[in-house]
Enzyme design. Structure first.
Site, PDB file in Angstrom:
ATOM      1  N   ASN A   9       0.863  -1.180   0.000  1.00 24.19           N
ATOM      2  CA  ASN A   9       0.000   0.000   0.000  1.00 24.19           C
ATOM      3  C   ASN A   9       0.900   1.230   0.000  1.00 24.19           C
ATOM      4  O   ASN A   9       1.497   1.562   1.020  1.00 24.19           O
ATOM      5  CB  ASN A   9      -0.889  -0.045   1.251  1.00 24.19           C
ATOM      6  CG  ASN A   9      -1.709   1.214   1.415  1.00 24.19           C
ATOM      7  OD1 ASN A   9      -1.812   2.030   0.500  1.00 24.19           O
ATOM      8  ND2 ASN A   9      -2.289   1.381   2.591  1.00 24.19           N
ATOM      9  N   LYS A  11       0.101   4.315  -0.323  1.00 24.62           N
ATOM     10  CA  LYS A  11      -0.510   5.515   0.270  1.00 24.62           C
ATOM     11  C   LYS A  11      -0.247   6.734  -0.630  1.00 24.62           C
ATOM     12  O   LYS A  11      -0.183   6.574  -1.842  1.00 24.62           O
ATOM     13  CB  LYS A  11      -0.002   5.716   1.702  1.00 24.62           C
ATOM     14  CG  LYS A  11      -0.112   4.419   2.512  1.00 24.62           C
ATOM     15  CD  LYS A  11       0.193   4.567   3.975  1.00 24.62           C
ATOM     16  CE  LYS A  11       0.016   3.225   4.664  1.00 24.62           C
ATOM     17  NZ  LYS A  11       0.240   3.277   6.102  1.00 24.62           N
ATOM     18  N   HIS A  94      -9.132   1.140   5.151  1.00 21.58           N
ATOM     19  CA  HIS A  94      -7.834   1.372   5.781  1.00 21.58           C
ATOM     20  C   HIS A  94      -7.984   2.332   6.961  1.00 21.58           C
ATOM     21  O   HIS A  94      -8.788   3.267   6.908  1.00 21.58           O
ATOM     22  CB  HIS A  94      -6.832   1.931   4.764  1.00 21.58           C
ATOM     23  CG  HIS A  94      -5.441   1.915   5.306  1.00 21.58           C
ATOM     24  ND1 HIS A  94      -4.978   2.906   6.133  1.00 21.58           N
ATOM     25  CD2 HIS A  94      -4.454   1.003   5.199  1.00 21.58           C
ATOM     26  CE1 HIS A  94      -3.736   2.602   6.488  1.00 21.58           C
ATOM     27  NE2 HIS A  94      -3.392   1.450   5.941  1.00 21.58           N
ATOM     28  N   GLU A  96      -6.347   4.756   7.944  1.00 19.86           N
ATOM     29  CA  GLU A  96      -6.169   6.188   7.636  1.00 19.86           C
ATOM     30  C   GLU A  96      -7.434   6.764   7.002  1.00 19.86           C
ATOM     31  O   GLU A  96      -7.764   7.927   7.219  1.00 19.86           O
ATOM     32  CB  GLU A  96      -4.939   6.379   6.726  1.00 19.86           C
ATOM     33  CG  GLU A  96      -3.656   6.138   7.521  1.00 19.86           C
ATOM     34  CD  GLU A  96      -2.521   5.523   6.729  1.00 19.86           C
ATOM     35  OE1 GLU A  96      -2.535   5.593   5.490  1.00 19.86           O
ATOM     36  OE2 GLU A  96      -1.615   4.945   7.358  1.00 19.86           O
ATOM     37  N   GLU A 166      -5.164  -4.999  10.738  1.00 20.08           N
ATOM     38  CA  GLU A 166      -4.107  -4.017  10.936  1.00 20.08           C
ATOM     39  C   GLU A 166      -4.348  -3.268  12.245  1.00 20.08           C
ATOM     40  O   GLU A 166      -5.108  -2.289  12.268  1.00 20.08           O
ATOM     41  CB  GLU A 166      -4.088  -3.016   9.781  1.00 20.08           C
ATOM     42  CG  GLU A 166      -3.811  -3.651   8.431  1.00 20.08           C
ATOM     43  CD  GLU A 166      -3.259  -2.634   7.443  1.00 20.08           C
ATOM     44  OE1 GLU A 166      -2.194  -2.892   6.884  1.00 20.08           O
ATOM     45  OE2 GLU A 166      -3.881  -1.579   7.258  1.00 20.08           O
ATOM     46  N   GLY A 172       2.776   2.143  10.711  1.00 20.07           N
ATOM     47  CA  GLY A 172       3.709   3.251  10.529  1.00 20.07           C
ATOM     48  C   GLY A 172       4.443   3.646  11.789  1.00 20.07           C
ATOM     49  O   GLY A 172       5.112   4.674  11.831  1.00 20.07           O
ATOM     50  N   SER A 212       3.736  -2.301  10.242  1.00 19.93           N
ATOM     51  CA  SER A 212       5.188  -2.359  10.434  1.00 19.93           C
ATOM     52  C   SER A 212       5.802  -3.717  10.085  1.00 19.93           C
ATOM     53  O   SER A 212       6.730  -4.168  10.767  1.00 19.93           O
ATOM     54  CB  SER A 212       5.562  -1.925  11.846  1.00 19.93           C
ATOM     55  OG  SER A 212       5.154  -0.578  12.072  1.00 19.93           O
TER      56      SER A 212
HETATM   57  P1  PGA Z   1       3.135   0.145   7.619  1.00 22.74           P
HETATM   58  O1  PGA Z   1       1.662   0.364   7.002  1.00 22.74           O
HETATM   59  O2  PGA Z   1       3.663  -1.139   7.025  1.00 22.74           O
HETATM   60  O3  PGA Z   1       3.916   1.354   7.166  1.00 22.74           O
HETATM   61  O4  PGA Z   1       2.980   0.060   9.086  1.00 22.74           O
HETATM   62  C1  PGA Z   1       0.776  -0.708   6.872  1.00 22.74           C
HETATM   63  C2  PGA Z   1      -0.508  -0.226   6.264  1.00 22.74           C
HETATM   64  O5  PGA Z   1      -0.905   0.910   6.533  1.00 22.74           O
HETATM   65  O6  PGA Z   1      -1.159  -0.960   5.500  1.00 22.74           O
END
Ligand code: PGA
Length: 249
Positions: A9, A11, A94, A96, A166, A172, A212
Site C-alpha cells: 500500500n 498511500k 484502511h 487512515e 491491521e 507506521g 510495520s
Molecule cells: P506500515 O503500514 O507497514 O507502514 O505500518 C501498513 C498499512 O498501513 O497498511
C-alpha cells in the site's frame, strides 16, 4: 488452499516517474513465489502502473473507491472507472481512511457491497486502536467491525474478500504486533466468521496482517498458521525491502 498475498500500500507516495521506476525495479527482481503480489499506487498513476507492469505477475490494486456507481461526487472514483483501466481489486477500510476521512463501518458496508456487486475483489482493513488494545477490548472491536461492514454479505461474496487485520497502533509506528498476537487475532477472526457463516467460509478466506511488517520480522509473522500474508506500507516503497518480504512468505 487459501491464496497467499503480499500487497504493498503506497498511500500518498510516489509521483509518475517514481512509480514507474519502483515498478520497473520490482518487476525485474520479482522472485519465484506462490504468493500473489500486489501494489497499490495512487489513483492518478494506476493506468500507467498497469502499462509499466505489462507481462509481470504483479497486480495493480486501488487504495479506495466510492460506493455510488457514478454521479455528483466531486473528486471521487467509481468501481466502473477502476475496472475500465482495468483495476479489479480495491483496498477498503484502511485505518487512515477511517481516521482522517471519517469512514465508518456503515459507510464501508456500502463500499464493500458495491465492489462485490461489481465483481471486484476487496481487501478489507480493520483493527483496534491502542487504547482499545490496552483496555482489552480488541476482540470486541474487531468483531464489531466485521459484523457491521461484512456480515450482511451472502456467503458466496466471501470468495471476493480478503481481510487485512491491521492494529492501528502498529501502522507506521515501527511497533509490530508480535507473531503470537497476530496469530491469536487471526484465529479469532476465523472463528468469528465461522460463527456468522460456515467453517468453510472461514477456512477459505485469506487474512493478511499489516502494521510495520519489515524484512526482519516478515518470516516469523508469515509462519503463523492463520496469517496468509501481509499488507505492507512503508517497506513497500523500497524495492529491496518489498522483495525481501515477498521472499519471506
Ligand atoms: P506500515 O503500514 O507497514 O507502514 O505500518 C501498513 C498499512 O498501513 O497498511
Amino acid at each position: 488452499m487459501r491464496s497467499k498475498i503480499v500487497a504493498g500500500n503506497w498511500k500518498m507516495n510516489n509521483n509518475l516517474e517514481e512509480t514507474e521506476a519502483l515498478l520497473t525495479e520490482l518487476a525485474a527482481k520479482l522472485p519465484d513465489t506462490d504468493a500473489e503480489v500486489m501494489v497499490a499506487p495512487a489513483f492518478v498513476n494506476l493506468a500507467d502502473a498497469i502499462r509499466t507492469l505489462d507481462g509481470s505477475a504483479i497486480q495493480v490494486v486501488a487504495q479506495n473507491m466510492h460506493w455510488a456507481d457514478n454521479g455528483a461526487y466531486t473528486g471521487e472514483i467509481s468501481a466502473d472507472m477502476l475496472q475500465s483501466i482495468p483495476v479489479n481489486t480495491v483496498i477498503l477500510g484502511h485505518s487512515e481512511r477511517r481516521a482522517y476521512f471519517g469512514e465508518t463501518d456503515e459507510l464501508l458496508a456500502k463500499k464493500v457491497a458495491t465492489a462485490i456487486r461489481k465483481k471486484m475483489r476487496v481487501i478489507f482493513c480493520f483493527g483496534e486502536e491502542l487504547q482499545e488494545r490496552k483496555a482489552g477490548t480488541h476482540f470486541k472491536v474487531v468483531k464489531k467491525q466485521l459484523t457491521e461492514a461484512l456480515f450482511t454479505l451472502e456467503a458466496k461474496a466471501w470468495d471476493q474478500l480478503v481481510l487485512a487485520y491491521e492494529p492501528v497502533w502498529a501502522i507506521g509506528t515501527g511497533e509490530t504486533a508480535s507473531p503470537e498476537q497476530a496469530q491469536e487475532m487471526h484465529a479469532f477472526i476465523r472463528d468469528t466468521i465461522s460463527g456468522a457463516y460456515q467453517q468453510d467460509v472461514a477456512d477459505k478466506v485469506t487474512i493478511l496482517y499489516g502494521g510495520s511488517v519489515k524484512p526482519n520480522n516478515a518470516a516469523e509473522i508469515f509462519s503463523k498458521p492463520d496469517v496468509d500474508g501481509g499488507l505492507i506500507g512503508g517497506a513497500s516503497l523500497d524495492a529491496e525491502d518489498f522483495i525481501a518480504i515477498i521472499k519471506a512468505i
